[in-house]
Design a protein around this motif. Structure first.
Motif, mmCIF file in Angstrom:
data_model
loop_
_atom_site.group_PDB
_atom_site.id
_atom_site.type_symbol
_atom_site.label_atom_id
_atom_site.label_comp_id
_atom_site.label_asym_id
_atom_site.label_seq_id
_atom_site.Cartn_x
_atom_site.Cartn_y
_atom_site.Cartn_z
ATOM 1 N N GLN A 346 1.049 -1.213 0.005
ATOM 2 C CA GLN A 346 -0.051 0.112 0.026
ATOM 3 C C GLN A 346 0.879 1.142 0.022
ATOM 4 O O GLN A 346 2.147 1.159 0.192
ATOM 5 C CB GLN A 346 -0.967 -0.005 1.291
ATOM 6 N N ILE A 350 -1.213 5.798 -3.965
ATOM 7 C CA ILE A 350 -1.960 5.457 -4.986
ATOM 8 C C ILE A 350 -3.420 5.698 -4.478
ATOM 9 O O ILE A 350 -4.009 5.517 -3.494
ATOM 10 C CB ILE A 350 -1.986 3.624 -4.490
ATOM 11 N N GLN A 353 -6.400 1.297 -7.002
ATOM 12 C CA GLN A 353 -5.685 -0.055 -7.463
ATOM 13 C C GLN A 353 -6.738 -1.148 -7.314
ATOM 14 O O GLN A 353 -7.544 -1.355 -6.793
ATOM 15 C CB GLN A 353 -4.919 -0.516 -6.124
ATOM 16 N N PHE A 376 -2.495 0.227 -11.063
ATOM 17 C CA PHE A 376 -2.785 1.287 -9.699
ATOM 18 C C PHE A 376 -2.500 2.686 -10.591
ATOM 19 O O PHE A 376 -1.966 2.915 -11.546
ATOM 20 C CB PHE A 376 -1.787 1.025 -8.634
#
Length: 407
Positions: A346, A350, A353, A376
């Protein structure tokens, strides 16, 4: 809600919800309608969409009973059918049927553009091995060989000699139908290789006037596969390059007869100048609308619907929160095998995703845009562009695929 209806032709995205948000009722045309979809629309119609005559007859029957004001789809394969229905119902704002065919069929688009002298590209049409020797006279290698009317970079080959062209033809002729059961054009397109970086141009045309909304840089794998692995919006072009690309697209859309639609045109910037790869009469796929909206505030999908009502950008409510740049990267399988990745990976950078495959799943090698593993999306800021950020993040995302013999 008013009593005006919109026909949705085999929608692939959120067309029904989008149309309903604008207060219109929906008629769904699809070969097979799921139980949930029956309750999501007002009039579900299940029928074979490849039977054009039956579809047109059904739509004329519906038009006698209901006030139909628009036919809408963002499904690449069904755009000509949507245009044909619009013509039959004599709707005022429509993508002309002939233009829809040119956008759907690369052969027809190339013929029309070359006839008009717009970004001329050398090409030949063949439909059998016996044509090959004659058609390859006076055309230089390398060459691109591809179907006239398939999509998703499927069966697109870079060929360095006649033997490779012959093999490519052999592979293409084996595909008689596309994924929705439509016949593949027997004319196979052979054209000069357009060497240079690739871009897509997101535009809207209303009343014959085209507005370029932005240019996306496309990242593509080296041939022979030609798979799109990422997009950066906006593209970092100098003023002359951008002007040439915009001019080419505007001229091309006019020559193809495009109107009342959002378009996604793919262009290569060659040493001879920009050249059209293909023109699609719909918003771009691969989450390009997400990138465009993040940067410009323009919702391409909503705009694609509104133009079927004769409305343009002025009728859109623009997103007030925008960023300087946005990028997407797709994840590919370099071989067939068992997929392994860190599900806990993670980053606050982002913004979205998605995985198309599950951890531990056996996947095939990525050979087209249809069999990538996931993606992503990252936004840039005033200090760092999205492309810089996304490159850094890619290095931290470890994907491994064990060969089946090793499992």
């Amino acid at each position: 809600m008013n009593n005006k209806y919109v026909i949705l032709v085999s929608p692939r995205d959120n067309e029904a919800q989008l149309v309903q948000e604008y207060g219109y009722k929906t008629i769904l045309l699809r070969k097979e309608i799921s139980f949930d979809e029956i309750f999501d629309v007002d009039v579900p119609v299940e029928m074979d969409l490849n039977n054009e005559e039956a579809v047109l007859e059904k739509c004329l029957q519906l038009a006698d009973q209901l006030d139909i004001i628009s036919v809408f789809t963002m499904n690449e394969y069904r755009i000509p059918l949507a245009s044909k229905i619009s013509e039959e119902l004599k709707l005022q704002y429509q993508l002309p049927y002939e233009a829809s065919l040119r956008c759907r069929n690369k052969k027809m688009a190339r013929q029309k553009l070359n006839e008009a002298g717009v970004g001329k590209v050398q090409y030949r049409l063949v439909n059998s091995q016996s044509d090959l020797e004659a058609e390859l006279q006076d055309i230089d290698f390398p060459l691109i060989v591809k179907p006239s009317n398939d999509s998703g970079s499927k069966n697109v080959y870079l060929c360095k000699d006649k033997v490779e062209v012959s093999t490519a033809l052999q592979n293409i002729v084996q595909s008689k139908k596309n994924i929705v059961g439509q016949s593949i054009d027997t004319d196979i397109l052979i054209e000069e290789f357009l060497d240079g970086p690739e871009y897509s141009i997101e535009s809207v045309t209303v009343n014959g006037q085209t507005t370029v909304l932005g240019i996306t840089k496309k990242l593509v794998t080296p041939y022979p596969l030609s798979i799109e692995v990422g997009h950066d919006f906006p593209a970092n072009l100098n003023a002359d390059e951008e002007r040439e690309i915009r001019s080419l697209v505007e001229q091309s859309l006019a020559v193809l007869g495009v109107d009342f639609t959002v378009t996604h045109s793919e262009v290569k910037l060659t040493k001879k100048g920009p050249r059209i790869v293909e023109v699609n009469a719909r918003p771009g796929g691969d989450e390009i609308p997400h990138l465009v909206r993040a940067v410009t505030g323009i919702d391409l999908k909503a705009l694609a619907f509104l133009v079927t009502l004769g409305r343009g950008i002025d009728s859109l409510t623009l997103s007030s929160s925008t960023v300087p740049s946005a990028s997407i990267r797709f994840l590919l399988a370099n071989q067939e095998g068992k997929l392994s990745f860190d599900e806990q990976f993670q980053s606050p950078e982002i913004k979205e995703q998605k995985w198309y495959a599950k951890n531990g799943q056996v996947v095939k090698r990525t050979e087209s845009n249809f069999d990538r593993l996931g993606y992503f999306i990252v936004y840039g800021d005033e200090q760092n562009s999205s492309s810089t950020k996304v490159t850094s993040l890619e290095k931290g995302l470890a994907i491994s695929i064990k060969n089946p013999l090793e499992i």
